[in-house]
Design a protein around this motif. Structure first.
Motif, PDB file in Angstrom:
ATOM      1  N   VAL A 252       0.841  -1.204   0.000  1.00  0.00           N
ATOM      2  CA  VAL A 252       0.000   0.000   0.000  1.00  0.00           C
ATOM      3  C   VAL A 252       0.876   1.254   0.000  1.00  0.00           C
ATOM      4  O   VAL A 252       0.621   2.212  -0.749  1.00  0.00           O
ATOM      5  CB  VAL A 252      -0.948   0.002   1.214  1.00  0.00           C
ATOM      6  N   ALA A 253       1.914   1.249   0.828  1.00  0.00           N
ATOM      7  CA  ALA A 253       2.837   2.382   0.848  1.00  0.00           C
ATOM      8  C   ALA A 253       3.527   2.546  -0.503  1.00  0.00           C
ATOM      9  O   ALA A 253       3.805   3.669  -0.940  1.00  0.00           O
ATOM     10  CB  ALA A 253       3.876   2.193   1.958  1.00  0.00           C
ATOM     11  N   ALA A 254       3.791   1.432  -1.174  1.00  0.00           N
ATOM     12  CA  ALA A 254       4.436   1.491  -2.486  1.00  0.00           C
ATOM     13  C   ALA A 254       3.525   2.138  -3.523  1.00  0.00           C
ATOM     14  O   ALA A 254       3.983   2.908  -4.375  1.00  0.00           O
ATOM     15  CB  ALA A 254       4.824   0.086  -2.939  1.00  0.00           C
ATOM     16  N   VAL A 255       2.238   1.837  -3.457  1.00  0.00           N
ATOM     17  CA  VAL A 255       1.292   2.461  -4.390  1.00  0.00           C
ATOM     18  C   VAL A 255       1.292   3.973  -4.189  1.00  0.00           C
ATOM     19  O   VAL A 255       1.273   4.760  -5.158  1.00  0.00           O
ATOM     20  CB  VAL A 255      -0.121   1.882  -4.201  1.00  0.00           C
ATOM     21  N   ILE A 256       1.334   4.400  -2.946  1.00  0.00           N
ATOM     22  CA  ILE A 256       1.406   5.837  -2.655  1.00  0.00           C
ATOM     23  C   ILE A 256       2.673   6.429  -3.258  1.00  0.00           C
ATOM     24  O   ILE A 256       2.647   7.491  -3.904  1.00  0.00           O
ATOM     25  CB  ILE A 256       1.368   6.082  -1.129  1.00  0.00           C
ATOM     26  N   GLY A 257       3.794   5.742  -3.049  1.00  0.00           N
ATOM     27  CA  GLY A 257       5.062   6.247  -3.551  1.00  0.00           C
ATOM     28  C   GLY A 257       5.124   6.318  -5.063  1.00  0.00           C
ATOM     29  O   GLY A 257       5.607   7.294  -5.636  1.00  0.00           O
ATOM     30  N   VAL A 258       4.627   5.274  -5.727  1.00  0.00           N
ATOM     31  CA  VAL A 258       4.639   5.267  -7.194  1.00  0.00           C
ATOM     32  C   VAL A 258       3.738   6.369  -7.738  1.00  0.00           C
ATOM     33  O   VAL A 258       4.094   7.080  -8.695  1.00  0.00           O
ATOM     34  CB  VAL A 258       4.197   3.887  -7.725  1.00  0.00           C
ATOM     35  N   SER A 259       2.563   6.530  -7.142  1.00  0.00           N
ATOM     36  CA  SER A 259       1.651   7.581  -7.586  1.00  0.00           C
ATOM     37  C   SER A 259       2.291   8.954  -7.439  1.00  0.00           C
ATOM     38  O   SER A 259       2.177   9.809  -8.332  1.00  0.00           O
ATOM     39  CB  SER A 259       0.344   7.527  -6.783  1.00  0.00           C
ATOM     40  N   MET A 260       2.974   9.156  -6.325  1.00  0.00           N
ATOM     41  CA  MET A 260       3.625  10.444  -6.120  1.00  0.00           C
ATOM     42  C   MET A 260       4.751  10.647  -7.117  1.00  0.00           C
ATOM     43  O   MET A 260       4.911  11.730  -7.694  1.00  0.00           O
ATOM     44  CB  MET A 260       4.164  10.559  -4.696  1.00  0.00           C
ATOM     45  N   ALA A 261       5.541   9.598  -7.342  1.00  0.00           N
ATOM     46  CA  ALA A 261       6.676   9.715  -8.262  1.00  0.00           C
ATOM     47  C   ALA A 261       6.218  10.037  -9.678  1.00  0.00           C
ATOM     48  O   ALA A 261       6.883  10.790 -10.403  1.00  0.00           O
ATOM     49  CB  ALA A 261       7.476   8.412  -8.252  1.00  0.00           C
ATOM     50  N   LEU A 262       5.073   9.483 -10.083  1.00  0.00           N
ATOM     51  CA  LEU A 262       4.576   9.713 -11.436  1.00  0.00           C
ATOM     52  C   LEU A 262       3.920  11.084 -11.593  1.00  0.00           C
ATOM     53  O   LEU A 262       4.014  11.715 -12.650  1.00  0.00           O
ATOM     54  CB  LEU A 262       3.579   8.615 -11.825  1.00  0.00           C
ATOM     55  N   CYS A 263       3.254  11.548 -10.544  1.00  0.00           N
ATOM     56  CA  CYS A 263       2.466  12.778 -10.653  1.00  0.00           C
ATOM     57  C   CYS A 263       3.207  14.027 -10.178  1.00  0.00           C
ATOM     58  O   CYS A 263       2.899  15.131 -10.644  1.00  0.00           O
ATOM     59  CB  CYS A 263       1.168  12.632  -9.869  1.00  0.00           C
ATOM     60  N   ALA A 264       4.163  13.875  -9.260  1.00  0.00           N
ATOM     61  CA  ALA A 264       4.843  15.053  -8.702  1.00  0.00           C
ATOM     62  C   ALA A 264       5.539  15.894  -9.767  1.00  0.00           C
ATOM     63  O   ALA A 264       5.401  17.121  -9.767  1.00  0.00           O
ATOM     64  CB  ALA A 264       5.829  14.618  -7.619  1.00  0.00           C
ATOM     65  N   PRO A 265       6.293  15.293 -10.703  1.00  0.00           N
ATOM     66  CA  PRO A 265       6.940  16.139 -11.721  1.00  0.00           C
ATOM     67  C   PRO A 265       5.947  16.906 -12.587  1.00  0.00           C
ATOM     68  O   PRO A 265       6.217  18.030 -13.001  1.00  0.00           O
ATOM     69  CB  PRO A 265       7.739  15.125 -12.553  1.00  0.00           C
ATOM     70  N   GLN A 266       4.799  16.292 -12.864  1.00  0.00           N
ATOM     71  CA  GLN A 266       3.794  16.997 -13.654  1.00  0.00           C
ATOM     72  C   GLN A 266       3.228  18.176 -12.857  1.00  0.00           C
ATOM     73  O   GLN A 266       2.973  19.248 -13.414  1.00  0.00           O
ATOM     74  CB  GLN A 266       2.677  16.035 -14.055  1.00  0.00           C
ATOM     75  N   GLY A 267       3.051  17.960 -11.553  1.00  0.00           N
ATOM     76  CA  GLY A 267       2.613  19.063 -10.710  1.00  0.00           C
ATOM     77  C   GLY A 267       3.653  20.165 -10.647  1.00  0.00           C
ATOM     78  O   GLY A 267       3.323  21.359 -10.648  1.00  0.00           O
ATOM     79  N   GLY A 268       4.934  19.772 -10.596  1.00  0.00           N
ATOM     80  CA  GLY A 268       6.002  20.766 -10.591  1.00  0.00           C
ATOM     81  C   GLY A 268       6.032  21.563 -11.886  1.00  0.00           C
ATOM     82  O   GLY A 268       6.261  22.778 -11.880  1.00  0.00           O
ATOM     83  N   LYS A 269       5.797  20.876 -12.987  1.00  0.00           N
ATOM     84  CA  LYS A 269       5.782  21.565 -14.285  1.00  0.00           C
ATOM     85  C   LYS A 269       4.624  22.545 -14.357  1.00  0.00           C
ATOM     86  O   LYS A 269       4.765  23.676 -14.863  1.00  0.00           O
ATOM     87  CB  LYS A 269       5.680  20.532 -15.405  1.00  0.00           C
ATOM     88  N   LEU A 270       3.460  22.152 -13.834  1.00  0.00           N
ATOM     89  CA  LEU A 270       2.314  23.050 -13.809  1.00  0.00           C
ATOM     90  C   LEU A 270       2.566  24.240 -12.885  1.00  0.00           C
ATOM     91  O   LEU A 270       2.153  25.375 -13.183  1.00  0.00           O
ATOM     92  CB  LEU A 270       1.062  22.290 -13.359  1.00  0.00           C
ATOM     93  N   ALA A 271       3.255  23.989 -11.744  1.00  0.00           N
ATOM     94  CA  ALA A 271       3.569  25.083 -10.833  1.00  0.00           C
ATOM     95  C   ALA A 271       4.518  26.077 -11.481  1.00  0.00           C
ATOM     96  O   ALA A 271       4.391  27.295 -11.291  1.00  0.00           O
ATOM     97  CB  ALA A 271       4.175  24.533  -9.540  1.00  0.00           C
ATOM     98  N   ASP A 272       5.503  25.583 -12.241  1.00  0.00           N
ATOM     99  CA  ASP A 272       6.397  26.479 -12.965  1.00  0.00           C
ATOM    100  C   ASP A 272       5.619  27.325 -13.967  1.00  0.00           C
ATOM    101  O   ASP A 272       5.908  28.510 -14.153  1.00  0.00           O
ATOM    102  CB  ASP A 272       7.471  25.669 -13.712  1.00  0.00           C
TER     103      ASP A 272
END
Length: 442
Positions: free
Chosen positions: A69-89
């Motif tokens: 379960v913790a791994a699913v959280i981590g993978v989801s964050m790893a996949l989505c965080a850069p896209q969120g960072g790009k949108l924030a930029d």
């Protein structure tokens, strides 16, 4: 104290501009307006994995399920965080952060409810996906704010002498969150209620995240509002197109395996010896090593270049993790955990400093989120594998995961170290100047 200065052509020099101290950095106008709420809002990153592991292990009785379960959280964050960072930029941090914080809070509450209700594993996975995808990337956003705030305070060499100090300060702050975050989460889960750690995580995310988002004055200017002459690169270009960022992302996967493997394996070890509360103490000592090393790294005038320091740091980390699996004593494990922690901060600080010279300002938040996302992905893989190994063979087997991850990361760095040299355009973008002059790097 003084920084070691490095010519952007790769030459090093022990002389150069005097190192700007932490005191001067913290006197930067309006810095505290984003530092204090940012500190509260970044705590959840250190609490989320261990809080999930402890809650799901309590409700299912399996470290393997908890790690998954913790791994699913981590993978989801790893996949989505850069896209969120790009949108924030592109559109601004507030625009991305406010809905993200609200979604994360709702998602965590849903995960807690599912776990306590004894929901099947697939339901926990389903609630874990939005939980990880919506984790606010406060650390990268704070780093981007430092870069924007200090951009107008350049020295005669073209780069603010405070940039290196800010990089060290942020790494120390990150490590400090990993000192107190897991300890707080573990204490709440073991002393109050198995779900208390995640409840605290949600409260800190909501309160700290909204307060941080409210600080508009220090928010970097969204790239879509900049003039044509404000940056050399298109804001749509991904930071991952820079080879050096890809190499650093792989290296940060290795650091993620250390965090994830240590969290699960230390928890399993504490259970094996019949002292669950020792987990928080052991992990706190490990994280304290990170923080202490970070403080030292920010104060040392280095006489070696950043790429060499990165390789030395990963070599030490690999050696330190190589004997974790043979230790069965609490005092010895605490001492060895401290040593492992001492080896992490130099690698983190050096890597984050290199980003400043590898990517333009228009992609900096995204670049930082690729690195934190890589840590999360490595952590996700580690908690899954370490959880399975701990279930099948005991805590000692779980400690093999940090060794494998750091060894692979070190091999990658040794093979591709030449790609960590800034390109000419990267240097110009990072410094805002095209002269071949020494630049303070950390």
């Amino acid at each position: 104290m003084s920084h070691n200065t490095v010519d952007t052509t790769g030459d090093t020099s022990g002389a150069g501009a005097a190192r700007a101290g932490y005191g001067q950095l913290l006197r930067t106008p309006r810095a505290w307006t984003f530092l204090l709420p940012g500190f509260a809002a970044r705590q959840p990153f250190a609490m989320l994995t261990i809080g999930t592991v402890l809650l799901v292990q309590h409700t299912t009785g399996s470290y393997g399920s908890a790690g998954a379960v913790a791994a699913v959280i981590g993978v989801s964050m790893a996949l989505c965080a850069p896209q969120g960072g790009k949108l924030a930029d592109r559109f601004g941090q507030r625009t991305v952060l406010v809905p993200g914080v609200l979604l994360h809070t709702v998602s965590v509450v849903t995960l807690i409810t599912m776990a306590l209700a004894g929901a099947p594993l697939w339901a926990l996975f389903a609630s874990a996906v939005p939980t990880g995808a919506s984790v606010p990337q406060i650390g990268p956003m704070v780093r981007a704010r430092w870069a924007a705030t200090l951009g107008d305070r350049r020295g005669p060499e073209g780069a603010s002498p405070l940039l290196g100090t800010a990089a060290a300060f942020e790494s120390v702050t990150d490590e400090f969150t990993f000192v107190i975050g897991p300890v707080i989460a573990t204490a709440l889960c073991t002393g109050v209620h198995p779900a208390a750690g995640l409840v605290a995580e949600a409260v800190l995310t909501l309160g700290g995240g909204l307060l941080f988002a409210a600080q508009r004055a220090t928010q970097p200017q969204p790239s879509h509002t900049r003039g044509k002459g404000s940056g050399p690169a298109s804001p749509r270009a991904s930071a991952l197109s820079e080879p050096g960022v890809r190499v650093l992302a792989v290296a940060f996967l290795g650091i993620g395996t250390v965090f994830g493997g240590m969290q699960v394996s230390l928890t399993a070890f504490a259970e094996e010896i019949g002292s669950p509360g020792a987990n928080g103490l052991l992990y706190g000592i490990f994280a304290a090593g990170n923080m202490l090393a970070g403080l030292v790294c920010g104060a040392v005038a280095w006489k070696t270049g950043p790429r060499r320091r990165l390789l030395v740091g990963y070599t030490g980390l690999t050696l330190a993790t190589s004997v974790l699996w043979v230790v069965h004593s609490v005092p010895l494990l605490a001492g060895l955990g401290l040593l492992v922690g001492l080896c992490i901060a130099p690698a983190l600080i050096t890597a984050y400093t290199l980003v400043e010279s590898l990517v333009p300002a228009s992609a900096r938040t995204e670049a930082f989120t690729w690195l934190t996302g890589a840590v999360a992905l490595g952590q996700a893989a580690a908690v899954t594998v370490a959880g399975q190994l701990a279930d099948a063979h005991g805590a000692s087997a779980g400690f093999m995961v940090p060794l494998a991850g750091t060894a692979l990361a070190l091999a990658t760095l040794l093979t591709l170290r030449s790609r960590l040299a800034p390109t000419d355009s990267g240097r110009i973008a990072a410094r805002g100047m095209g002269h071949r002059v020494p630049v303070t790097v950390d």
